[in-house]
Design an enzyme around this catalytic site. Structure first.
Site, short mmCIF file in Angstrom:
data_model
loop_
_atom_site.label_atom_id
_atom_site.label_comp_id
_atom_site.label_asym_id
_atom_site.label_seq_id
_atom_site.Cartn_x
_atom_site.Cartn_y
_atom_site.Cartn_z
CD GLU A 105 -2.99 0.81 2.36
OE1 GLU A 105 -3.37 -0.36 2.55
OE2 GLU A 105 -3.39 1.77 3.02
CG ASP A 107 -1.71 4.62 2.87
OD1 ASP A 107 -2.19 3.97 1.94
OD2 ASP A 107 -1.68 4.22 4.04
CD GLU A 109 -4.85 7.57 5.80
OE1 GLU A 109 -5.93 6.96 5.90
OE2 GLU A 109 -3.95 7.50 6.67
CB THR A 123 3.06 9.98 3.18
OG1 THR A 123 4.24 10.17 3.97
CG2 THR A 123 2.66 11.31 2.53
CD1 TRP A 199 -8.68 7.73 13.98
CD2 TRP A 199 -6.93 8.80 13.12
NE1 TRP A 199 -8.69 7.50 12.63
CE2 TRP A 199 -7.62 8.15 12.07
CE3 TRP A 199 -5.78 9.54 12.81
CZ2 TRP A 199 -7.20 8.20 10.74
CZ3 TRP A 199 -5.37 9.60 11.48
CH2 TRP A 199 -6.07 8.94 10.47
#
Length: 298
Positions: A105, A107, A109, A123, A199
């Site tokens: 993966e 990322d 985000e 990341t 969170w």
């Protein structure tokens, strides 16, 4: 963004030997052609003659989409305009992922924040189901005021995260010192807008203000070059170009950061990086991950 595990999705080695006439390219012009809305009960929409895609979040649900094809190595661009105003508690995730218990993966985000405070760009890189490689940044512009291009370059040598053409992170292939690197599993493109107010903003201290819903993120101008593309039917097409090709269309297959790009990377990391797992000795009391001590690991 951790994908739910299912049957492993791996590209057979023999696929890499397939001959195709040209590099596989997904064009920017048609979201219907390249993507499907996968959840959200109508909160995800393809608009403007399929040139714009939007995801929305309200108290009942977020929304998400995924690519119709999987990509094996790639140079992938997407323009995003993030949730404006008070986006605290929201997360807009945009990432590549395979499936299975040992998934890979890559990322992006985007963690929302109170009006006037910067977004946090989070990341991460997973290989063979192992992540914990987070780096976080603030951006040098307002990502909600207009569209900006977020890019992932993934080849056998490295993974490079870029924003508007400026590299912000490089994850080098360090298999030579025992660090797993994503190289054998094709990955699908995913994105979702969801509530993570337990969170996402200041560790969960700031909650989502549902009076401001719906929250909306927008996407346009998707473009992907890949050495192999795997369709939903299972058929595969691969480029016949080697990684050493001098063609402009395939230069990304062997691309690494040149000296100018290295300087830009250093500028971003000096001025805008707010967290780096490779300096978090409290998190790794038994010693930092191997790649953190390796030369040229940023």
């Amino acid at each position: 963004m951790i994908s739910m595990a299912s049957a492993p999705s791996k590209l057979p080695v023999m696929v890499l030997a397939l001959v195709a006439t040209s590099l596989m390219v997904a064009s920017a012009s048609n979201f219907y052609q390249d993507f499907e809305i996968t959840w959200g009960d109508g909160r995800g929409k393809i608009l403007n003659n399929s040139k714009i895609l939007t995801l929305s979040l309200d108290k009942a649900s977020g929304s998400g989409f995924q690519s119709k094809k999987e990509y094996m190595f790639g140079n992938i661009d997407m323009e995003l305009k993030l949730v404006p105003g008070n986006s605290a508690g929201t997360v807009t995730a945009y990432y590549l992922s395979s499936k299975g218990a040992t998934w890979d993966e890559i990322d992006f985000e985007f963690l929302g924040n109170l009006s006037g405070d910067p977004y946090t760009l989070h990341t991460n890189v997973f290989s063979q189901g192992k992540g914990n490689r987070e780096q976080q940044f603030h951006l040098w512009f307002d990502p909600t005021a207009d569209f900006h291009t977020y890019s992932i370059l993934w080849n056998r040598q490295n993974i490079i995260f870029s924003v508007d053409g400026t590299p912000i992170r490089e994850f080098k292939n360090k298999e030579s010192i025992g660090v797993p690197f994503p190289k054998s599993q094709p990955m699908r493109i995913y994105s979702s807008l969801w509530n993570a107010d337990d969170w996402a903003t200041r560790g969960g201290l700031i909650k989502t203000d549902w009076n401001l819903a719906p929250f909306t993120a927008s996407y346009r101008n998707f473009n992907a070059k890949a050495s192999c593309v795997v369709s939903t039917s299972g058929s595969s097409s691969c480029s016949s170009k080697s990684a050493s090709s001098a063609s402009n269309n395939t230069a990304w297959l062997s691309q690494e950061l040149d000296s100018g790009s290295q300087e830009k990377l250093k500028w971003v990391q000096k001025n805008y990086m707010i967290y780096n797992y490779c300096t978090d000795t409290k998190r790794f009391p038994q010693g930092l991950p191997r790649e953190c001590a390796a030369a040229n690991q940023h």
